[in-house]
Write a protein that holds these residues in place. Structure first.
Motif, PDB file in Angstrom:
ATOM      1  N   SER A 232      18.704  16.064  10.343  1.00 10.58           N
ATOM      2  CA  SER A 232      19.887  15.603   9.655  1.00 10.58           C
ATOM      3  C   SER A 232      20.920  14.124  10.443  1.00 10.58           C
ATOM      4  CB  SER A 232      20.869  17.217   9.876  1.00 10.58           C
ATOM      5  OG  SER A 232      20.356  18.290   8.760  1.00 10.58           O
ATOM      6  N   THR A 253      20.235  23.296   8.868  1.00 12.13           N
ATOM      7  CA  THR A 253      19.953  23.713   8.139  1.00 12.13           C
ATOM      8  C   THR A 253      19.041  24.390   7.625  1.00 12.13           C
ATOM      9  OG1 THR A 253      20.054  21.266   8.289  1.00 12.13           O
ATOM     10  CG2 THR A 253      18.560  21.715   6.462  1.00 12.13           C
ATOM     11  N   ASP A 272      15.646  16.114   4.845  1.00 14.78           N
ATOM     12  CA  ASP A 272      15.216  16.839   5.669  1.00 14.78           C
ATOM     13  C   ASP A 272      15.355  17.975   5.393  1.00 14.78           C
ATOM     14  OD1 ASP A 272      17.149  17.335   8.008  1.00 14.78           O
ATOM     15  OD2 ASP A 272      18.859  17.798   7.511  1.00 14.78           O
TER      16      ASP A 272
HETATM   17 MG   LIG Z   1      19.539  19.747   9.974  1.00  8.65          MG
END
Ligand SMILES: [Mg+2]
Ligand SMILES: Nc1nc2c(ncn2[C@@H]2O[C@H](COP(=O)(O)OP(=O)(O)OP(=O)(O)O)[C@@H](O)[C@H]2O)c(=O)[nH]1
Length: 459
Positions: A232, A253, A272
């Protein structure tokens, strides 16, 4: 929605908000009368710039503006059109629009100007769609394809394709009229050859959609790796934005996050993903499944490794695992990104044993070597996306060409089965109809609604 509506319409054609100049567009029968009322001026030459005062409905002097008047049919929509260039204050924009609405003009729907251009025969549907593509293009390739379509390059090609089909159908139908006399206006072999060529061309266009769509939406670059390696952080560094949440907690994430970024004329879609690990956390597992999906979608995979924790044999194991998960993994382009170089003194052993892989060393946190990575990405795509200008970039056209191919293939089979002419002619007529659906000769209202509702207001 606005199919039967003939009111005079108006809209701000420039982006919303404050700017140096803003342009308000008017189209319809009442254009000239409206101009006279808001400027208190009687004469307007055609396609000339007029420096005018603009008054609000209450008689207040609103602005000094430049006005251009286009007379039907020589305008964008084919109707009487005016373009009013005012200072881009939100107050002036709002008051002028209110004034126009008090004069019974209606606010245009998205794409309504282009819709009118289509209805009035200024462009075919393919060209109208190209207007939208042109407006939304972010890179030279998408722009070139859209411009060629808008200028009629592709429409011309389609009409040649259609003419050939009409010629064949006419010959077949003529034979039916002379059926008593047993004449053949076109030999079956010649007919077959022409149809095969037309199928080949349809197939080429169908195939072109894959890359055409990629160029339009952005080349998918999926960022993957174990939790906490800095995926990220890298996305944010590339976008120069705090788009994704970054934290020292592994598994931050959960869902894929993506955004477009244009670099050296290429538009990329950076994605991502959730860090790959074995876990019992149900939500995290759903996220990891999504990471695999995004890997399958990827044109390029960025495999991120925390260099301070690099383990050669573990890495080889991870790659084997990916190969079992992603069917065509070996066909994808992959770059190994060693992140967190700020944490180490020297490159760990074994890294240079990874000879078959493209490698980059970066610090996402310090934004070091991000351009080196981007250059590597651009180099890896080589000339894969140097597309012909008649590439398909629209799913509607893609579907129509599949229909064309299907009906032509049917025609070919029917010729081989020695079917009567009227059956073959029917197959050909179906493919002619499919072309008509692309150019808009045969089109339903809901398709038109769908196409134009994706436009900007004022276009
Ligand atoms: Mg991440
Ligand atoms: N020293 C250093 N730390 C970094 C670097 N890049 C990221 N980090 C740190 O590593 C931690 C994890 O970063 P993230 O970007 O959230 O990692 P991730 O790979 O997205 O992690 P998940 O979303 O959990 O899979 C954060 O504390 C970052 O500040 C770097 O280049 N150097």
């Amino acid at each position: 929605m606005y199919l039967t509506n003939t009111n005079t319409i108006c809209a701000i054609a420039t982006p919303p908000g404050i700017g140096a100049i803003s342009m308000i567009r008017i189209s319809g029968n009442e254009t000239l009368e409206t101009l006279k009322k808001i400027t208190k001026r009687e004469e307007f030459s055609i396609r000339k710039a007029h420096y005018c005062e603009i008054f609000s409905n209450s008689g207040e002097l609103l602005d000094d503006a430049v006005v251009i008047y286009y007379k039907s049919p020589h305008s964008y929509t084919g109707e009487d059109v005016a373009e009013i260039f005012i200072h881009g204050s939100s107050y002036i924009q709002k008051t002028l629009l209110e004034t126009l609405m008090d004069l019974d003009l209606r606010l245009a729907e998205p794409g309504e100007f282009t819709y009118r251009a289509f209805i009035n025969g200024k462009m075919d549907l393919l060209q109208a769609e190209a207007v939208n593509d042109l407006v939304f293009s972010t890179n030279s390739k998408h722009h070139n394809i859209a411009l060629n379509q808008l200028r009629g390059g592709f429409s011309k090609k389609l009409s040649q394709y259609r003419d050939e089909l009409i010629r064949l159908t006419a010959l077949l139908e003529l034979e039916i009229d002379f059926s008593e006399e047993d004449v053949e206006f076109v030999s079956r072999d010649e007919l077959k050859n022409i149809i095969i060529n037309l199928i080949d061309e349809a197939q080429r266009l169908i195939d072109s959609y894959r890359n055409g769509n990629v160029v339009k939406r952005g080349i998918p670059v999926t960022i993957i790796g174990k939790p906490n390696v800095g995926k990220s952080t890298l996305l944010n560094a590339i976008l120069n934005d705090d788009k994704a949440i970054v934290s020292e907690i592994p598994g931050t994430t959960r869902d894929a996050i993506e955004d477009q970024f244009t670099y050296l004329g290429h538009t990329f879609r950076f994605i991502d993903t959730a860090g790959l690990q074995k876990t019992v956390d149900k939500i995290e597992n759903i996220g990891i499944e999504r990471s695999y999906d995004k890997m399958r979608e990827a044109y390029i995979i960025l495999y991120i490794i925390d260099i301070s924790k690099f383990d050669y044999f573990q890495f080889l194991g991870e790659i084997d695992e990916l190969k079992t998960q992603i069917q065509n993994f070996d066909n994808k382009k992959m770059i190994i990104v060693f992140n967190k170089i700020d944490l180490i003194e020297r490159i760990p052993p074994h890294i240079f044993d990874l000879k078959d892989y493209e490698k980059v060393f970066i610090s996402a946190k310090r934004k070091e070597n991000i351009e080196v990575l981007l250059d590597k990405i651009v180099n890896s795509i080589k000339d894969d996306f140097d597309l012909e200008t008649d590439t398909l970039i629209n799913i509607r056209h893609y579907k129509a060409f599949n229909d064309i191919k299907d009906s032509l293939s049917l025609a070919l089979k029917d010729i081989e089965k020695n079917m009567p002419n009227d059956i073959i002619a029917l197959d050909l007529r179906q493919s002619i109809d499919s072309i008509g659906r692309i150019t808009g000769e045969i089109v339903t209202d809901d398709i038109l609604d769908h196409i134009f509702s994706n436009f900007c207001i004022g276009k």
